[in-house]
Design an enzyme around this catalytic site. Structure first.
Site, PDB file in Angstrom:
ATOM      1  N   ASP A 162       1.487  -1.357   0.021  1.00 13.64           N
ATOM      2  CA  ASP A 162       0.246   0.106   0.541  1.00 13.64           C
ATOM      3  C   ASP A 162       1.040   1.094   0.082  1.00 13.64           C
ATOM      4  OD1 ASP A 162       0.834  -0.708   3.133  1.00 13.64           O
ATOM      5  OD2 ASP A 162      -1.210  -0.014   3.779  1.00 13.64           O
ATOM      6  N   SER A 163       1.947   0.738  -0.322  1.00 16.30           N
ATOM      7  CA  SER A 163       2.771   2.731  -0.333  1.00 16.30           C
ATOM      8  C   SER A 163       2.744   2.962  -1.809  1.00 16.30           C
ATOM      9  CB  SER A 163       4.379   1.713  -0.011  1.00 16.30           C
ATOM     10  OG  SER A 163       4.401   0.533  -0.962  1.00 16.30           O
ATOM     11  N   LYS A 218      -0.873  -9.192   3.992  1.00 12.12           N
ATOM     12  CA  LYS A 218       0.112  -9.304   4.456  1.00 12.12           C
ATOM     13  C   LYS A 218      -0.905  -7.507   5.455  1.00 12.12           C
ATOM     14  CE  LYS A 218       3.327  -5.728   3.985  1.00 12.12           C
ATOM     15  NZ  LYS A 218       3.120  -4.856   4.867  1.00 12.12           N
ATOM     16  N   GLU A 249      -0.992  -5.594   9.273  1.00  9.02           N
ATOM     17  CA  GLU A 249      -0.194  -4.732   9.672  1.00  9.02           C
ATOM     18  C   GLU A 249      -0.883  -4.569  11.016  1.00  9.02           C
ATOM     19  OE1 GLU A 249      -0.055  -0.399   8.270  1.00  9.02           O
ATOM     20  OE2 GLU A 249       1.207  -1.256   6.879  1.00  9.02           O
ATOM     21  N   GLU A 300       9.500  -3.758  10.162  1.00  6.42           N
ATOM     22  CA  GLU A 300       9.989  -2.734   9.733  1.00  6.42           C
ATOM     23  C   GLU A 300      10.364  -1.672  11.109  1.00  6.42           C
ATOM     24  OE1 GLU A 300       6.796  -0.836   6.779  1.00  6.42           O
ATOM     25  OE2 GLU A 300       7.922   0.466   6.925  1.00  6.42           O
TER      26      GLU A 300
HETATM   27  O1  KIV Z   1       3.558  -0.568   1.919  1.00  6.01           O
HETATM   28  C1  KIV Z   1       4.473  -1.649   2.290  1.00  6.01           C
HETATM   29  O2  KIV Z   1       5.821  -1.324   0.597  1.00  6.01           O
HETATM   30  C2  KIV Z   1       5.132  -2.210   2.597  1.00  6.01           C
HETATM   31  C3  KIV Z   1       6.657  -2.382   2.722  1.00  6.01           C
HETATM   32  C4  KIV Z   1       7.239  -1.099   2.875  1.00  6.01           C
HETATM   33  C5  KIV Z   1       7.220  -3.202   3.779  1.00  6.01           C
HETATM   34  O3  KIV Z   1       4.687  -2.685   3.773  1.00  6.01           O
END
Ligand code: KIV
Length: 264
Positions: A45-46, A112, A114, A181
């Site tokens: 989600d980056s 994934k 968080e 992270e």
């Molecule tokens: O969203 C992302 O790119 C991430 C990485 C920084 C691990 O969660």
């Protein structure tokens, strides 16, 4: 290239072979990463920051991640693709399973999430439904407003102990991979040593089972700022395929990250 699966990754941890991961959001980069030694692609989600130009990741939707997961999967059938579950798309087990199913149907191999202990019921529900899970602890960007900024986590003993307990609980609930992270390197080593699932670090030192970077950081084009834990491999090599190869070689040999990229 043989298909990368959860078994491949578990075996790599056992054999102490470092896992290489990068974020990607489209087919062209997925193919480039496939061809140059990457094991895992994260559709992170980056993308809210590096593609959409937002200040954080909170505005990303499940449809956004599903769209980019489909694009990435079109670039490589063999790479292991993890899709990020966006902010507020996994508040309870039912909502989590519905949204995760959309990402799996788009081509992900794993989702994934968080967070720590509060996720255990959702992780159990996902794994029962056949959806592999990656946890994410430390500086979890979706909680940036709770942290008061993008700040290193786990510096105090109590916070570090809680993170280790969370990591173990995630594994016990069924998570098959963990991202940590921006945490101190000794804490990342402790978590990697105490877990039997692979632990992938970003800004967490060299002692984890693998490394991940946001691809824009790897090539030095992140909007406005390169994090301390990252390195511009493109500047060093002069072209994209060699930058990706060099990143993978340096992760595998232990040459990246160095002490200059870590927090203590
Ligand atoms: O969203 C992302 O790119 C991430 C990485 C920084 C691990 O969660």
């Amino acid at each position: 290239m043989a298909k990368v699966t959860v078994s491949t990754l578990a075996k790599m941890k056992k054999q102490q072979k470092k896992i290489t991961a990068l974020t990607a959001y489209d087919a062209s980069f997925a193919k480039l990463f496939h061809d140059n030694g990457v094991d895992i692609i994260l559709v992170g989600d980056s993308l809210g920051m590096v593609l959409q130009g937002s200040e954080d990741t909170l505005s990303v939707s499940n449809n956004d991640i599903a769209y980019h997961t489909r694009c990435v999967r079109a670039g490589s059938k063999e790479l292991f693709v993890i899709a990020d579950m966006p902010f507020m798309t996994y508040s309870n087990p039912t909502q989590t399973c519905e949204n995760a199913a959309q990402l799996m149907r788009a081509g992900a191999n794993m989702v994934k999430l968080e967070g720590g202990e509060w996720l255990l019921d959702s992780i159990r529900a996902l794994t029962q439904q056949g959806i592999p899970v990656c946890g994410h602890l430390g500086l979890t960007p979706q909680s940036v407003n709770v942290f008061g900024g993008f700040k290193i986590q786990g510096r105090q003993d109590e916070q570090a102990d809680r993170m280790v307990a969370d990591a173990k609980a995630l594994e016990e609930a069924g998570a098959q991979l963990l991202v940590v992270e921006c945490i101190p390197s000794p804490l990342a080593k402790r978590i990697s040593d105490e877990l039997s699932i692979p632990v992938i670090g970003i800004g967490a030192g060299k002692e984890t089972d693998g490394q991940i970077l946001v691809m824009h950081d790897l090539v030095g084009i992140s909007a406005g700022y390169i994090p301390k834990f990252s390195k511009n491999f493109l500047a060093e090599t002069g072209n994209m395929p060699d930058a990706v190869k060099k990143y993978c070689q340096d992760v595998q040999s232990g040459a990246f990250p160095t002490s200059e990229h870590e927090f203590n």
